[in-house]
Structures are given as structure tokens and as C-alpha cells.
Design an enzyme around this catalytic site. Structure first.
Site, mmCIF file in Angstrom:
data_model
loop_
_atom_site.group_PDB
_atom_site.id
_atom_site.type_symbol
_atom_site.label_atom_id
_atom_site.label_comp_id
_atom_site.label_asym_id
_atom_site.label_seq_id
_atom_site.Cartn_x
_atom_site.Cartn_y
_atom_site.Cartn_z
ATOM 1 N N HIS A 116 -61.949 -58.953 2.946
ATOM 2 C CA HIS A 116 -62.626 -60.259 3.884
ATOM 3 C C HIS A 116 -61.614 -60.414 4.746
ATOM 4 O O HIS A 116 -60.188 -60.873 4.190
ATOM 5 C CB HIS A 116 -62.209 -61.108 3.062
ATOM 6 C CG HIS A 116 -62.823 -62.381 2.843
ATOM 7 N ND1 HIS A 116 -64.325 -62.880 2.469
ATOM 8 C CD2 HIS A 116 -62.396 -62.530 4.013
ATOM 9 C CE1 HIS A 116 -63.997 -64.278 3.157
ATOM 10 N NE2 HIS A 116 -63.590 -64.198 3.961
ATOM 11 N N ASN A 159 -67.337 -58.539 4.672
ATOM 12 C CA ASN A 159 -67.140 -60.320 5.518
ATOM 13 C C ASN A 159 -66.924 -61.074 6.481
ATOM 14 O O ASN A 159 -66.103 -60.286 7.145
ATOM 15 C CB ASN A 159 -66.249 -60.795 4.803
ATOM 16 C CG ASN A 159 -66.773 -62.311 4.145
ATOM 17 O OD1 ASN A 159 -67.749 -63.345 4.600
ATOM 18 N ND2 ASN A 159 -65.809 -62.687 5.276
ATOM 19 N N GLU A 160 -68.312 -60.604 7.246
ATOM 20 C CA GLU A 160 -67.721 -60.990 8.795
ATOM 21 C C GLU A 160 -67.686 -60.407 9.670
ATOM 22 O O GLU A 160 -65.539 -60.717 9.523
ATOM 23 C CB GLU A 160 -67.912 -62.841 9.008
ATOM 24 C CG GLU A 160 -67.878 -63.852 7.942
ATOM 25 C CD GLU A 160 -67.650 -65.298 8.629
ATOM 26 O OE1 GLU A 160 -68.152 -65.769 8.158
ATOM 27 O OE2 GLU A 160 -66.276 -65.288 9.576
ATOM 28 N N ASN A 297 -73.565 -66.073 6.494
ATOM 29 C CA ASN A 297 -72.502 -66.917 7.197
ATOM 30 C C ASN A 297 -72.955 -67.775 8.030
ATOM 31 O O ASN A 297 -73.044 -67.307 8.855
ATOM 32 C CB ASN A 297 -71.234 -66.570 7.122
ATOM 33 C CG ASN A 297 -70.572 -66.314 5.542
ATOM 34 O OD1 ASN A 297 -71.625 -66.273 4.492
ATOM 35 N ND2 ASN A 297 -69.541 -65.647 5.648
ATOM 36 N N GLU A 375 -71.992 -68.000 2.904
ATOM 37 C CA GLU A 375 -71.227 -68.980 2.779
ATOM 38 C C GLU A 375 -72.055 -70.376 3.851
ATOM 39 O O GLU A 375 -72.824 -69.887 4.651
ATOM 40 C CB GLU A 375 -69.758 -68.719 3.642
ATOM 41 C CG GLU A 375 -68.544 -68.001 3.073
ATOM 42 C CD GLU A 375 -67.333 -68.169 4.199
ATOM 43 O OE1 GLU A 375 -67.353 -67.853 4.630
ATOM 44 O OE2 GLU A 375 -66.708 -66.365 3.938
ATOM 45 N N LYS A 435 -57.203 -78.640 6.443
ATOM 46 C CA LYS A 435 -58.961 -78.464 6.562
ATOM 47 C C LYS A 435 -59.039 -77.926 5.118
ATOM 48 O O LYS A 435 -59.643 -76.620 4.871
ATOM 49 C CB LYS A 435 -59.366 -77.232 7.567
ATOM 50 C CG LYS A 435 -60.542 -77.395 8.201
ATOM 51 C CD LYS A 435 -61.130 -75.962 9.044
ATOM 52 C CE LYS A 435 -62.555 -76.451 9.636
ATOM 53 N NZ LYS A 435 -62.993 -75.808 10.307
ATOM 54 N N TYR A 437 -62.345 -77.465 1.909
ATOM 55 C CA TYR A 437 -64.194 -77.983 1.549
ATOM 56 C C TYR A 437 -64.534 -77.609 0.410
ATOM 57 O O TYR A 437 -65.633 -77.640 0.387
ATOM 58 C CB TYR A 437 -64.768 -76.081 2.528
ATOM 59 C CG TYR A 437 -64.492 -75.493 3.537
ATOM 60 C CD1 TYR A 437 -65.543 -75.622 4.709
ATOM 61 C CD2 TYR A 437 -63.511 -74.950 4.988
ATOM 62 C CE1 TYR A 437 -65.332 -75.168 6.132
ATOM 63 C CE2 TYR A 437 -63.122 -74.846 5.861
ATOM 64 C CZ TYR A 437 -64.708 -75.068 6.140
ATOM 65 O OH TYR A 437 -64.392 -74.999 8.314
#
Length: 468
Positions: A116, A159-160, A297, A375, A435, A437
């Protein structure tokens, strides 16, 4: 009409090692590129993040109390192999065994990601995934984890992959901070997809129990003017960069002619060439039908307009609305429709985009088996009052996305779960600690956790499967 989700649907929360654990040099953990990069370029570091390294029992107890029955966790590669290869760090191995045991004790199923955004520094500084040797190092690391952590039932390779190439070589907000190098973006995507495919094949050939898949960020791309063929083309090219190239590799085992035509056009305009070998495609092809699931995501969509000019990208990292800019030579520029809401970080909030993306996967890649939304969530400058956060905007955002997931299931797509980003507040790669979440508010000074209004709402949805 009130919408519902299936009885066996997973209501999860997502985390990532580097964003949550802290303890960046504790118990033998090796350095990652982010350590120095944050010190040199940003106003924050990953210490102590959410101190998940020590406080995971608290977060998992809260998960159980609030109906969260799945958690995305990533293993920090450099906790297991401090230099990415060679000697194993036994304390890192022990930590993850303890963490997974606590997950199962709390009836929270861990969905475990191998990578990740946190390649060990020793490998990252040697080209990261642009260096083909890194494919071998990743596959060896994956094999070690499959053998060692047999208690894990759900594995994710990466991941991504898209945002890694984008962050490292296009926008330049991730280490090594290279900008506008489209050839490196595609090469990174490709080599990481080969690594994914090799690991999936190894997992299946090894007869390991459990399931394996990959998590892709899939922001939906629309033409600003659907009646203008140049805008339609801009959206198609932008989609190839961020979505289609990677999805083709995952489920076709090759790149379609249309995808390669777009890639070749982009590289013709921007320079550079790709190194794609026959054995790469053999690896991709061997794994294309072996993915047990796709993680999507999704946070936002983008609208693209035809554009004739030089590349310029400005990343809005501090939440100063309207400060971002994105235009790529030979591709197009992002232009937001007036009537669609945006966050302070210029993210365009469009739940329909998630529905469209899910339906696109079903239509274009019918060999997908199932989907998890791995996500989705809303980043806010949360206001902490009365020991909580009255985050009605976040509730509304998640509710609307759960509703379109319900619609997609009704329309025949196999979606099995949803993981809210993030379980508790964590540090954001390029936005720091402002930021937030999380379902649970983290006081980063004391590391105390406080459930937000959204946590109580999510609990009710998880218990009833009714979205209201």
C-alpha cells in the site's frame, strides 16, 4: 424508496500500514521512501499517525461495538523484510500475527494488502517497480506472507497501482517526485500488474487457502460535453491512463487494440517508449481468470475537455478550493461541471460515477467474479465538539454511495462488501492530518478515539442492512 443490502454484505473500515501504524522505525522496521520525502517536502510526518501499531486492540474493539465486520489492513513490507529482501525481521512477523489474532477475536475479518504505497527504501531508490528486479522481490515477499500468515482469508496484492504511477511520475506528489513522465506512468502500471499476476498465479499454484485479488482506484471519467467528439476522446484517453490500461491487464491479460492505440498516441505526443515483453503477457494471461475479487476504490469522478497546450498539474494539498489544475498535452484537461458538488480539495462528488464504474466492469470484463468497494469516504476538516463530530455531510455521502451499490446489485452485479475510508482518522499522504475521513475521531495529541455521528449511523445500517 428505502434501499437495502444483502444479509451477508460486509460493512468494513479501511486502514493502511503507513497511514495508521506510526512506529516507523520501531522493532526493526526498515525505512521507506516516504520517511525522508515527508521530512523534506511536507509539513508533517507519519509519526505517530494513529499509533495503530500499539492501539489496534482499541480500534478493533470499537469496530466490534459499531458493527464493522471487516477491516482492510496492509502489511508494511519493510517490517517483514527491512531492505525488501534477504533477512526476515521476526518482530514484524510477530506483530502481524498478533494483529490478525485480535481481528478474529473481535469478529472483524481482515482483508490484507501486501503493498500500500510503501516499497522499502532500499528498493524504491533502485527504481521501485520501474526496475524489473523489483518484480522478483515482490513475488518472494508475497510467497513468504502466504506461507507465514495462513490465518488470513483474503489477500490483496496491491492497493491502487494507478495512483502510484500517477503520484510518483505524473503529478509528482509521491516520492521520487517526478512530474509529467507518461512513459514511466505506464511502465510502472505494467510492471506492477505483472507482479500482481505472478503473485496470484503463485498463490493458486501453491494451493493456499483463502482468496486473492487486487484493489484498483477507478475514478470515472466523463466528457465535459458529451456531444463534442474531442471531449469524448479526452475522456477516453484519461480513462486509459487511470483505469482501462490496468483493468485490461487484470482481466484480459493483455491490452486491447483500443487501449494500445491510446497509449501510443499519448507517448507519441509526450515522448518515451514502453518495455513490454512476451513473458510479461504470458504472466498476465495466466492470471486473468484467477482473481477471486476486484476491490474498487472510488471517491470521485472527473470531467474532461479537449485541450491543446502544454502539460501542467497543480495538486491541491491544503484544501484551498479551486487551487488545483490538471491538463495533459495530447490528452485533455479536467473541467468541473458547475452543478456537481466539490470538496475543499476539489474532489468532485458524484455517486452515479460509482454505479457507472461497477456496471462498466461487469460489461467489459465479464470474467470478474465479485467486487468489494474497498475504499469510499469523505475527507473533511472535521469540527470536534461535545467529544464527537456531527458529520452529516459524511453520512449523506456514504448513504448515497451505498444506495448506488444497492442499485448495482439489483442490476445483476456481484458486490459483496463496502469498506469505508477510513476506520479511524489517519494521516493523508499528501494532505497531512487536517483532512480526516474516519468513523472514529482521533485526537492526535492523546491518541484517544471518539465515535463520530457517522459511526452510530453506520452501525445501524450494518445491523439492519437498510440504508436510511
Amino acid at each position: 424508496m428505502t434501499k437495502t443490502l444483502p444479509k451477508d454484505f460486509i460493512f468494513g473500515g479501511a486502514t493502511a500500514a503507513y497511514q495508521a501504524e506510526g512506529a516507523t522505525h520501531t522493532d526493526g522496521k526498515g525505512p521507506v521512501a516516504w520517511d525522508k520525502y515527508l521530512e523534506d517536502n511536507y509539513w508533517y510526518t507519519a509519526e505517530p499517525a494513529s499509533d495503530f501499531y500499539n492501539r489496534y486492540p482499541v480500534d478493533l474493539k470499537l469496530s466490534e461495538e459499531f458493527g464493522v465486520n471487516g477491516i482492510r489492513i496492509s502489511i508494511a513490507w519493510s517490517r517483514i523484510f527491512p531492505t525488501g529482501k534477504g533477512e526476515v525481521n521476526p518482530k514484524g512477523v510477530e506483530y502481524y500475527h498478533n494483529l490478525f489474532a485480535e481481528c478474529h477475536k473481535r469478529h472483524v475479518e481482515p482483508f490484507v494488502t501486501l503493498h500500500h504505497f510503501d516499497t522499502p527504501e532500499a528498493l524504491h531508490s533502485d527504481g521501485d517497480f520501474l526496475n524489473r528486479e523489483n518484480i522478483e522481490h515482490f513475488v518472494n515477499y508475497a510467497e513468504f506472507c502466504f506461507k507465514e500468515f495462513s490465518e488470513v482469508n483474503y489477500w490483496t496484492t496491491f492497493n491502487e497501482i494507478g495512483p502510484i504511477g500517477d503520484g510518483q511520475y505524473l503529478v509528482g506528489k509521491f516520492p521520487p517526485g517526478i512530474q509529467y513522465d507518461l512513459a514511466k506512468v505506464f511502465q510502472s502500471h505494467h510492471n506492477m500488474m505483472v507482479s500482481h499476476a505472478r503473485a496470484v498465479k503463485l498463490f493458486k499454484d501453491g494451493g493456499y487457502s483463502g482468496e486473492i485479488g487486487v484493489v484498483h482506484a477507478l475514478p470515472t471519467k466523463y466528457p465535459f460535453d458529451a456531444n463534442n467528439p474531442d471531449d469524448v476522446r479526452a475522456a477516453e484517453l484519461e480513462d486509459i491512463i487511470h483505469n482501462k490500461f490496468i483493468l485490461d491487464a487484470t482481466y484480459l491479460g493483455k491490452y486491447s487494440d483500443k487501449t494500445m492505440e491510446g497509449v501510443n498516441h499519448i507517448l507519441e505526443v509526450n515522448g518515451g517508449e514502453l518495455d513490454l515483453c512476451e513473458e510479461d503477457f504470458a504472466a498476465l494471461d495466466a492470471a486473468k481468470d484467477l482473481n477471486d475479487f476486484l476491490g474498487i476504490n472510488y471517491y470521485m469522478s472527473d470531467w474532461m475537455q479537449a485541450f491543446d497546450g502544454e502539460t501542467e498539474i497543480i495538486h491541491n494539498g491544503k484544501g484551498e478550493k479551486g487551487s488545483s489544475k490538471y491538463q495533459i498535452k495530447g490528452v485533455g484537461r479536467r473541467k468541473a461541471p458547475v452543478d456537481v458538488p466539490k470538496t475543499d480539495w476539489d474532489w468532485i462528488l458524484f455517486p452515479q460515477g460509482l454505479y457507472d464504474q461497477i456496471m462498466r466492469v461487469k460489461a467489459d470484463y465479464p470474467n470478474y467474479k465479485k467486487i468489494y468497494i474497498t475504499e469510499n469516504g469523505l475527507g473533511y476538516k472535521d469540527e470536534f465538539v461535545d467529544n464527537t463530530v456531527y458529520d452529516d455531510g459524511r453520512i449523506d455521502y456514504v448513504k448515497k454511495h451505498l444506495e448506488v451499490i444497492s442499485d448495482a446489485i439489483s442490476d445483476g452485479v456481484n458486490v459483496k462488501g463496502y469498506f469505508m475510508w477510513s476506520l479511524m482518522d489517519v494521516f493523508s499522504w499528501s494532505n497531512g492530518y487536517e483532512k480526516r475521513y474516519g468513523l472514529f475521531y482521533v485526537d492526535f495529541e492523546t491518541q484517544e478515539r471518539y465515535p463520530k455521528k457517522s459511526a452510530y449511523w453506520y452501525k445501524k445500517v450494518a445491523e439492519t442492512q437498510v440504508i436510511e
